[in-house]
Design a protein around this motif. Structure first.
Motif, mmCIF file in Angstrom:
data_model
loop_
_atom_site.group_PDB
_atom_site.id
_atom_site.type_symbol
_atom_site.label_atom_id
_atom_site.label_comp_id
_atom_site.label_asym_id
_atom_site.label_seq_id
_atom_site.Cartn_x
_atom_site.Cartn_y
_atom_site.Cartn_z
ATOM 1 N N ASP A 118 -26.815 -13.250 29.082
ATOM 2 C CA ASP A 118 -25.494 -12.949 29.642
ATOM 3 C C ASP A 118 -25.107 -11.482 29.704
ATOM 4 O O ASP A 118 -24.941 -10.707 28.672
ATOM 5 C CB ASP A 118 -24.438 -13.817 28.562
ATOM 6 N N ASN A 119 -24.992 -11.115 30.766
ATOM 7 C CA ASN A 119 -24.805 -9.615 30.919
ATOM 8 C C ASN A 119 -23.328 -9.141 30.463
ATOM 9 O O ASN A 119 -23.231 -8.056 30.531
ATOM 10 C CB ASN A 119 -24.868 -9.159 32.494
ATOM 11 N N HIS A 120 -22.322 -9.974 30.231
ATOM 12 C CA HIS A 120 -21.039 -9.392 30.045
ATOM 13 C C HIS A 120 -20.922 -9.031 28.356
ATOM 14 O O HIS A 120 -19.868 -8.782 27.970
ATOM 15 C CB HIS A 120 -20.050 -10.314 30.592
ATOM 16 N N ILE A 121 -21.879 -9.648 27.689
ATOM 17 C CA ILE A 121 -21.730 -9.280 26.209
ATOM 18 C C ILE A 121 -22.003 -7.621 26.089
ATOM 19 O O ILE A 121 -22.778 -7.013 26.608
ATOM 20 C CB ILE A 121 -22.944 -9.881 25.490
ATOM 21 N N ASN A 122 -21.186 -7.059 25.340
ATOM 22 C CA ASN A 122 -21.057 -5.521 25.105
ATOM 23 C C ASN A 122 -21.010 -5.316 23.321
ATOM 24 O O ASN A 122 -20.149 -5.732 22.887
ATOM 25 C CB ASN A 122 -19.953 -5.231 25.739
ATOM 26 N N ALA A 123 -21.925 -4.549 23.045
ATOM 27 C CA ALA A 123 -21.952 -4.091 21.637
ATOM 28 C C ALA A 123 -20.730 -3.374 21.268
ATOM 29 O O ALA A 123 -20.447 -3.737 20.065
ATOM 30 C CB ALA A 123 -23.364 -3.295 21.386
ATOM 31 N N HIS A 124 -20.001 -2.752 22.231
ATOM 32 C CA HIS A 124 -18.742 -1.987 21.933
ATOM 33 C C HIS A 124 -17.574 -2.976 21.372
ATOM 34 O O HIS A 124 -16.492 -2.476 21.260
ATOM 35 C CB HIS A 124 -18.396 -1.131 23.250
ATOM 36 N N ASP A 125 -17.814 -4.375 21.737
ATOM 37 C CA ASP A 125 -16.857 -5.255 21.586
ATOM 38 C C ASP A 125 -16.917 -5.587 20.241
ATOM 39 O O ASP A 125 -15.614 -5.756 19.564
ATOM 40 C CB ASP A 125 -17.072 -6.678 22.210
ATOM 41 N N TYR A 126 -17.939 -5.049 19.411
ATOM 42 C CA TYR A 126 -17.908 -5.367 18.158
ATOM 43 C C TYR A 126 -18.224 -4.329 16.980
ATOM 44 O O TYR A 126 -17.755 -4.176 15.921
ATOM 45 C CB TYR A 126 -19.205 -6.274 17.687
ATOM 46 N N PHE A 127 -18.930 -3.201 17.633
ATOM 47 C CA PHE A 127 -19.274 -2.052 17.128
ATOM 48 C C PHE A 127 -18.915 -0.692 17.543
ATOM 49 O O PHE A 127 -18.724 -0.749 18.962
ATOM 50 C CB PHE A 127 -20.632 -1.801 16.752
ATOM 51 N N ILE A 128 -18.706 0.251 16.751
ATOM 52 C CA ILE A 128 -18.545 1.575 17.494
ATOM 53 C C ILE A 128 -20.005 2.605 16.885
ATOM 54 O O ILE A 128 -20.295 2.389 15.680
ATOM 55 C CB ILE A 128 -17.282 2.325 16.774
ATOM 56 N N TYR A 129 -20.359 3.207 17.944
ATOM 57 C CA TYR A 129 -21.482 3.993 17.517
ATOM 58 C C TYR A 129 -21.266 5.418 16.943
ATOM 59 O O TYR A 129 -20.338 6.041 17.782
ATOM 60 C CB TYR A 129 -22.419 4.076 18.783
ATOM 61 N N ASN A 130 -21.638 5.992 15.993
ATOM 62 C CA ASN A 130 -21.386 6.924 15.329
ATOM 63 C C ASN A 130 -22.491 7.928 15.591
ATOM 64 O O ASN A 130 -23.416 7.477 14.666
ATOM 65 C CB ASN A 130 -20.914 6.909 13.736
ATOM 66 N N PRO A 131 -22.770 8.930 16.392
ATOM 67 C CA PRO A 131 -23.699 9.678 16.755
ATOM 68 C C PRO A 131 -24.010 10.875 15.645
ATOM 69 O O PRO A 131 -25.137 11.466 15.429
ATOM 70 C CB PRO A 131 -23.295 10.417 17.986
ATOM 71 N N TYR A 133 -25.601 8.293 12.956
ATOM 72 C CA TYR A 133 -26.654 7.602 13.745
ATOM 73 C C TYR A 133 -26.463 5.749 13.082
ATOM 74 O O TYR A 133 -27.438 5.286 12.772
ATOM 75 C CB TYR A 133 -28.044 7.795 13.388
ATOM 76 N N VAL A 134 -25.154 5.514 13.041
ATOM 77 C CA VAL A 134 -24.799 4.117 12.621
ATOM 78 C C VAL A 134 -24.041 3.353 13.544
ATOM 79 O O VAL A 134 -23.304 3.986 14.379
ATOM 80 C CB VAL A 134 -24.053 4.268 11.268
ATOM 81 N N ALA A 135 -24.218 2.260 13.484
ATOM 82 C CA ALA A 135 -23.136 0.912 14.264
ATOM 83 C C ALA A 135 -21.949 0.614 13.071
ATOM 84 O O ALA A 135 -22.559 0.306 12.058
ATOM 85 C CB ALA A 135 -24.108 -0.132 14.559
ATOM 86 N N ILE A 136 -20.940 1.140 13.504
ATOM 87 C CA ILE A 136 -19.810 0.685 12.600
ATOM 88 C C ILE A 136 -19.020 -0.689 13.025
ATOM 89 O O ILE A 136 -18.541 -0.567 14.161
ATOM 90 C CB ILE A 136 -18.809 1.753 12.281
ATOM 91 N N TYR A 137 -18.973 -1.636 12.205
ATOM 92 C CA TYR A 137 -18.186 -2.836 12.515
ATOM 93 C C TYR A 137 -16.741 -2.375 12.623
ATOM 94 O O TYR A 137 -16.074 -2.128 11.778
ATOM 95 C CB TYR A 137 -18.754 -3.932 11.454
ATOM 96 N N LYS A 138 -16.067 -2.540 14.050
ATOM 97 C CA LYS A 138 -14.823 -2.240 14.199
ATOM 98 C C LYS A 138 -13.796 -2.990 13.147
ATOM 99 O O LYS A 138 -12.802 -2.216 12.824
ATOM 100 C CB LYS A 138 -14.456 -2.617 15.717
ATOM 101 N N THR A 139 -13.758 -4.269 13.131
ATOM 102 C CA THR A 139 -12.881 -4.732 12.278
ATOM 103 C C THR A 139 -12.645 -4.248 10.828
ATOM 104 O O THR A 139 -11.817 -4.169 10.476
ATOM 105 C CB THR A 139 -13.198 -6.415 12.152
#
Length: 75
Positions: free
Chosen positions: A2-15, A18-24
């Motif tokens: 499914d191409n409409h799934i986006n990691a940014h819907d759930y996480f913010i990338y902190n460069p 170097y971590v994925a931060i769960y938005k909620t």
């Protein structure tokens, strides 16, 4: 896939760290824990495991050098 799934819907990338931060909740989540974190049967984030798998793939493939091991980060 499914191409409409986006990691940014759930996480913010902190460069910086170097971590994925769960938005909620603002928690850093390492890629190996993404599926378990997003597909928990309890809590706000109960999404299908197939979607969680795709989010994990995006984080690993498209985000630069996300750490896959837990570390201590500033709050």
């Amino acid at each position: 896939m499914d191409n409409h799934i986006n990691a940014h819907d759930y996480f913010i990338y902190n460069p910086t760290y170097y971590v994925a931060i769960y938005k909620t909740y603002g928690h850093a989540v390492v890629p190996r824990d993404i599926i378990g974190h997003l597909s928990k049967r309890r809590g706000d984030h109960c999404i299908p495991e197939s979607v969680a798998q795709r989010v994990k793939e995006i984080v690993i493939d498209e985000w630069d050098e996300v750490y896959n091991e837990p570390s201590i980060f500033p709050t």
